[in-house]
Design a protein around this motif. Structure first.
Motif, PDB file in Angstrom:
ATOM      1  N   ALA A   1      60.357  83.144 -87.808  1.00  0.00           N
ATOM      2  CA  ALA A   1      59.761  82.819 -89.104  1.00  0.00           C
ATOM      3  C   ALA A   1      60.241  83.722 -90.228  1.00  0.00           C
ATOM      4  N   LYS A   2      60.604  84.967 -89.943  1.00  0.00           N
ATOM      5  CA  LYS A   2      61.040  85.870 -90.999  1.00  0.00           C
ATOM      6  C   LYS A   2      62.358  85.432 -91.619  1.00  0.00           C
ATOM      7  N   SER A   3      63.204  84.728 -90.864  1.00  0.00           N
ATOM      8  CA  SER A   3      64.491  84.302 -91.401  1.00  0.00           C
ATOM      9  C   SER A   3      64.485  82.842 -91.846  1.00  0.00           C
ATOM     10  N   LEU A   4      63.357  82.167 -91.744  1.00  0.00           N
ATOM     11  CA  LEU A   4      63.258  80.777 -92.193  1.00  0.00           C
ATOM     12  C   LEU A   4      63.150  80.724 -93.713  1.00  0.00           C
ATOM     13  N   PRO A   5      63.546  79.602 -94.326  1.00  0.00           N
ATOM     14  CA  PRO A   5      63.331  79.438 -95.765  1.00  0.00           C
ATOM     15  C   PRO A   5      61.827  79.514 -96.072  1.00  0.00           C
ATOM     16  N   GLN A   6      61.478  80.265 -97.099  1.00  0.00           N
ATOM     17  CA  GLN A   6      60.082  80.486 -97.474  1.00  0.00           C
ATOM     18  C   GLN A   6      59.676  79.457 -98.531  1.00  0.00           C
ATOM     19  N   MET A   7      58.655  78.654 -98.226  1.00  0.00           N
ATOM     20  CA  MET A   7      58.208  77.592 -99.118  1.00  0.00           C
ATOM     21  C   MET A   7      56.762  77.823 -99.527  1.00  0.00           C
ATOM     22  N   LEU A   8      56.488  77.626-100.808  1.00  0.00           N
ATOM     23  CA  LEU A   8      55.116  77.619-101.306  1.00  0.00           C
ATOM     24  C   LEU A   8      54.709  76.175-101.499  1.00  0.00           C
ATOM     25  N   LEU A   9      53.590  75.780-100.906  1.00  0.00           N
ATOM     26  CA  LEU A   9      53.046  74.433-101.039  1.00  0.00           C
ATOM     27  C   LEU A   9      51.676  74.565-101.679  1.00  0.00           C
ATOM     28  N   VAL A  10      51.488  73.913-102.839  1.00  0.00           N
ATOM     29  CA  VAL A  10      50.236  74.024-103.584  1.00  0.00           C
ATOM     30  C   VAL A  10      49.655  72.636-103.812  1.00  0.00           C
ATOM     31  N   ASP A  11      48.425  72.426-103.330  1.00  0.00           N
ATOM     32  CA  ASP A  11      47.726  71.164-103.548  1.00  0.00           C
ATOM     33  C   ASP A  11      46.236  71.396-103.362  1.00  0.00           C
ATOM     34  N   ASP A  12      45.405  70.757-104.187  1.00  0.00           N
ATOM     35  CA  ASP A  12      43.962  70.923-104.051  1.00  0.00           C
ATOM     36  C   ASP A  12      43.344  69.916-103.083  1.00  0.00           C
ATOM     37  N   ASP A  13      44.149  69.014-102.549  1.00  0.00           N
ATOM     38  CA  ASP A  13      43.701  68.098-101.505  1.00  0.00           C
ATOM     39  C   ASP A  13      43.897  68.814-100.164  1.00  0.00           C
ATOM     40  N   ARG A  14      42.824  69.333 -99.617  1.00  0.00           N
ATOM     41  CA  ARG A  14      42.884  70.174 -98.415  1.00  0.00           C
ATOM     42  C   ARG A  14      43.543  69.460 -97.230  1.00  0.00           C
ATOM     43  N   HIS A  15      43.213  68.184 -97.036  1.00  0.00           N
ATOM     44  CA  HIS A  15      43.788  67.433 -95.915  1.00  0.00           C
ATOM     45  C   HIS A  15      45.299  67.314 -96.073  1.00  0.00           C
ATOM     46  N   LEU A  16      45.752  66.952 -97.268  1.00  0.00           N
ATOM     47  CA  LEU A  16      47.190  66.838 -97.524  1.00  0.00           C
ATOM     48  C   LEU A  16      47.882  68.185 -97.363  1.00  0.00           C
ATOM     49  N   LEU A  17      47.270  69.241 -97.874  1.00  0.00           N
ATOM     50  CA  LEU A  17      47.837  70.586 -97.781  1.00  0.00           C
ATOM     51  C   LEU A  17      48.027  70.999 -96.320  1.00  0.00           C
ATOM     52  N   GLU A  18      47.022  70.769 -95.497  1.00  0.00           N
ATOM     53  CA  GLU A  18      47.104  71.152 -94.083  1.00  0.00           C
ATOM     54  C   GLU A  18      48.123  70.312 -93.328  1.00  0.00           C
ATOM     55  N   SER A  19      48.136  69.001 -93.565  1.00  0.00           N
ATOM     56  CA  SER A  19      49.078  68.156 -92.821  1.00  0.00           C
ATOM     57  C   SER A  19      50.521  68.400 -93.259  1.00  0.00           C
ATOM     58  N   MET A  20      50.751  68.567 -94.560  1.00  0.00           N
ATOM     59  CA  MET A  20      52.113  68.849 -95.038  1.00  0.00           C
ATOM     60  C   MET A  20      52.580  70.231 -94.577  1.00  0.00           C
ATOM     61  N   SER A  21      51.691  71.219 -94.603  1.00  0.00           N
ATOM     62  CA  SER A  21      52.056  72.562 -94.136  1.00  0.00           C
ATOM     63  C   SER A  21      52.478  72.524 -92.675  1.00  0.00           C
ATOM     64  N   SER A  22      51.709  71.821 -91.883  1.00  0.00           N
ATOM     65  CA  SER A  22      52.024  71.710 -90.457  1.00  0.00           C
ATOM     66  C   SER A  22      53.367  71.013 -90.244  1.00  0.00           C
ATOM     67  N   TRP A  23      53.561  69.887 -90.900  1.00  0.00           N
ATOM     68  CA  TRP A  23      54.803  69.138 -90.732  1.00  0.00           C
ATOM     69  C   TRP A  23      56.002  69.937 -91.229  1.00  0.00           C
ATOM     70  N   LEU A  24      55.895  70.547 -92.415  1.00  0.00           N
ATOM     71  CA  LEU A  24      57.012  71.329 -92.946  1.00  0.00           C
ATOM     72  C   LEU A  24      57.341  72.519 -92.049  1.00  0.00           C
ATOM     73  N   GLY A  25      56.323  73.078 -91.405  1.00  0.00           N
ATOM     74  CA  GLY A  25      56.563  74.157 -90.452  1.00  0.00           C
ATOM     75  C   GLY A  25      57.427  73.705 -89.285  1.00  0.00           C
ATOM     76  N   THR A  26      57.231  72.476 -88.852  1.00  0.00           N
ATOM     77  CA  THR A  26      58.045  71.957 -87.746  1.00  0.00           C
ATOM     78  C   THR A  26      59.443  71.563 -88.205  1.00  0.00           C
ATOM     79  N   GLN A  27      59.641  71.469 -89.514  1.00  0.00           N
ATOM     80  CA  GLN A  27      60.941  71.097 -90.067  1.00  0.00           C
ATOM     81  C   GLN A  27      61.802  72.309 -90.419  1.00  0.00           C
ATOM     82  N   GLY A  28      61.308  73.508 -90.106  1.00  0.00           N
ATOM     83  CA  GLY A  28      62.130  74.688 -90.302  1.00  0.00           C
ATOM     84  C   GLY A  28      61.776  75.547 -91.499  1.00  0.00           C
ATOM     85  N   PHE A  29      60.576  75.403 -92.040  1.00  0.00           N
ATOM     86  CA  PHE A  29      60.137  76.221 -93.171  1.00  0.00           C
ATOM     87  C   PHE A  29      59.006  77.142 -92.751  1.00  0.00           C
TER      88      PHE A  29
END
Length: 83
Positions: A21-49
């Motif tokens: 994780a320290k060498s992965l691209p660092q992404m900030l994801l900002v959204d006030d929709d908690r469900h969208l934030l959690e699902s996108m964070s999880s998916w983007l994590g599996t995509q290499g971020f």
């Protein structure tokens, strides 16, 4: 607690040739929709971020001030300000 909290991806979800994780691209994801934030964070994590997630402007500013980032994806209309 440090504002540099990333979405964790288990080793079994990460391809064998993907760096830690320290060498992965660092992404900030900002959204006030908690469900969208959690699902996108999880998916983007599996995509290499390494995903830093924030549910509003104040948390996003803390992350920006304290974490090295490569990219940000920000909702334009947030409850505590505009992205």
């Amino acid at each position: 607690m440090s504002p540099c909290i990333t979405t964790a991806v288990s080793i079994s979800e990460r391809p064998m040739n993907q760096p830690n994780a320290k060498s992965l691209p660092q992404m900030l994801l900002v959204d006030d929709d908690r469900h969208l934030l959690e699902s996108m964070s999880s998916w983007l994590g599996t995509q290499g971020f390494a995903v830093h997630s924030a549910d509003g402007c104040s948390t996003a500013r803390q992350i920006i001030d304290n974490c090295p980032l490569d990219v940000a994806v920000v909702d334009l209309r947030l409850g505590d300000g505009d992205g």
